[in-house]
Design an enzyme around this catalytic site. Structure first.
Site, short mmCIF file in Angstrom:
data_model
loop_
_atom_site.label_atom_id
_atom_site.label_comp_id
_atom_site.label_asym_id
_atom_site.label_seq_id
_atom_site.Cartn_x
_atom_site.Cartn_y
_atom_site.Cartn_z
N LYS A 129 4.80 4.78 -1.61
CA LYS A 129 5.01 6.22 -1.85
C LYS A 129 6.44 6.68 -1.66
O LYS A 129 6.99 7.37 -2.53
CB LYS A 129 4.05 7.04 -0.98
CG LYS A 129 2.60 7.01 -1.42
CD LYS A 129 1.75 7.89 -0.53
CE LYS A 129 0.33 8.01 -1.06
NZ LYS A 129 -0.44 6.76 -0.91
N ALA A 177 0.85 -1.19 0.00
CA ALA A 177 0.00 0.00 0.00
C ALA A 177 0.89 1.25 0.00
O ALA A 177 1.79 1.36 -0.83
CB ALA A 177 -0.98 -0.04 1.17
N SER A 178 0.70 2.16 0.95
CA SER A 178 1.39 3.46 0.88
C SER A 178 2.87 3.42 1.23
O SER A 178 3.54 4.46 1.13
CB SER A 178 0.67 4.48 1.77
OG SER A 178 -0.55 4.87 1.17
N ILE A 179 3.40 2.28 1.60
CA ILE A 179 4.86 2.19 1.69
C ILE A 179 5.47 2.32 0.30
O ILE A 179 6.65 2.62 0.15
CB ILE A 179 5.28 0.89 2.41
CG1 ILE A 179 4.87 0.95 3.88
CG2 ILE A 179 6.78 0.65 2.31
CD1 ILE A 179 5.24 -0.28 4.69
N TYR A 217 -3.82 14.43 2.07
CA TYR A 217 -3.33 13.16 1.56
C TYR A 217 -4.11 12.79 0.32
O TYR A 217 -5.33 13.00 0.26
CB TYR A 217 -3.51 12.11 2.64
CG TYR A 217 -2.69 10.87 2.47
CD1 TYR A 217 -1.36 10.92 2.08
CD2 TYR A 217 -3.24 9.62 2.75
CE1 TYR A 217 -0.61 9.78 1.95
CE2 TYR A 217 -2.50 8.47 2.62
CZ TYR A 217 -1.18 8.55 2.22
OH TYR A 217 -0.43 7.40 2.09
#
Length: 372
Positions: free
Chosen positions: A62, A58-60, A165
């Site tokens: 980014k 997921a947002s890791i 976000y």
């Protein structure tokens, strides 16, 4: 070093069925001082979680994509002050008054572009009405179509005047593709995962047998196994998950949430950011000042790679000023404290407890008790 506090936190969370499984790593002064896998990778099949388990990150994703962008800026392939339209001429979202202000790459990196996420809106919000994907759902949707849907929605504020976000890193990924003529997975591999030997982390699953089954919070416990399509309430809205998206070759590579990988690989990346080990980025490029926006409660701003702690006392945190941290919707959390030289990676297969519940806070506090 002993880690009695971390062990107690992990054992307690599993015993109380707050999480299904976790891998936790801690490093002090650049060396791994703690590693543990606990709980289940597949609870129903009785498969224990291993240290080399793969997780939907997921947002890791980014900070990995942001790092690739910063490297390309350093190489002068892109200019962070340039407007997005230099590479995506049709990407012109408008303010409610009809004007289309310039969005720069700097705005995308810092989530100050005025974009949003569907899960931050009410069910009838503009992103939901337009069918925008948050990068976690809608396998088969093309990047071009998702960009068109994003651009059709009104900006939440004028770029540079607020923080929210958002899908900005997905847009950033599209810019990087146009600037280099390469697919985003190839860019991230060339600039980040390849040089750091992060062999298990990619926009696809390198070994399906090691992929942890995803679960979602349930009240009362225990967490429930995610279905092929899952909606999980979060903040003002609902986050939509399609766990099988990671296997769909037609799904666009989401710069904000599209990768899978291991805790060891994430730790390898975070250790590369240490002041004494700039394996990837120059010191000036790791923004530890952040925006003035309150991104994770009092005391927290946002830099290029995640939330930045400006005022530990306001945040009621044991972390030092300048600490970077963020998480991932499938149940993850990490932080880098440059003054204590403490790095922690905590991956779980439990949404949202592993990211926004008590577990990451308890892991953080235990790590400081055990290692500082």
């Amino acid at each position: 070093m002993t880690a009695s506090h971390l062990d107690k936190v992990i054992d307690g969370a599993i015993a109380r069925q707050r999480i299904v499984g976790t891998v936790v790593l801690a490093a002090r002064d650049g060396e791994i001082v703690y590693r543990r896998a606990a709980g289940s990778a597949d609870r129903e099949q009785g498969i224990a979680l291993r240290e080399d388990a793969l997780f939907r990150l997921a947002s890791i994703t980014k900070p990995l994509v942001a790092t690739a962008a910063l490297k390309l800026a350093d190489e002068e392939t892109i200019d962070l002050s340039a407007p997005v339209t230099e590479w995506l001429p049709d990407f012109r979202p408008r303010l409610p008054d009809g004007t289309a202000p310039a969005i720069t790459l700097q705005h995308l990196l810092t989530h100050t572009a005025g974009l949003s996420y569907g899960f931050l809106e009410a069910p009838d919000g503009p992103y939901r009405r337009a069918g925008v994907s948050d990068g976690l759902d809608q396998p088969g949707l093309s990047l071009a179509e998702n960009l068109a849907r994003i651009a059709s929605c009104p900006l939440a504020y004028a770029p540079g005047t607020g923080w929210r976000y958002s899908v900005a890193t997905d847009v950033l990924g599209a810019v990087l593709q146009e600037a280099t003529g390469m697919p985003l997975p190839a860019i991230v591999q060339r600039e980040v995962t390849g040089p750091l030997r992060m062999r298990d982390t990619a926009f696809h699953v390198v070994d399906a047998d090691r992929l942890a089954v995803p679960y979602r919070d349930a009240r009362p416990a225990p967490p429930t196994r995610m279905a092929s399509e899952e909606e999980v309430p979060f903040m003002e809205g609902v986050a939509r998950f399609t766990p099988g998206r990671i296997f769909d070759a037609a799904a666009y590579p989401s710069g904000g949430s599209g990768m899978a990988g291991t805790a060891d690989d994430v730790m390898r990346f975070l250790l590369s950011l240490r002041t004494s080990n700039r394996a990837i980025l120059r010191a000036a490029e790791v923004d530890r000042t952040g925006t003035g926006a309150m991104t994770q409660g009092p005391g927290w701003g946002f830099g290029y790679l995640g939330a930045v702690l400006g005022h530990p006392k306001e945040a009621h945190s044991p972390q030092s000023a300048g600490t970077l941290q963020w998480g991932g919707a499938y149940g993850h959390y990490w932080f880098v404290d440059p003054l204590a030289d403490l790095v922690v990676v905590q991956l779980t297969n439990t949404t949202f407890e592993g990211m926004a519940g008590a577990f990451p806070r308890d892991v953080r506090n235990a790590a400081y008790k055990d290692f500082t």
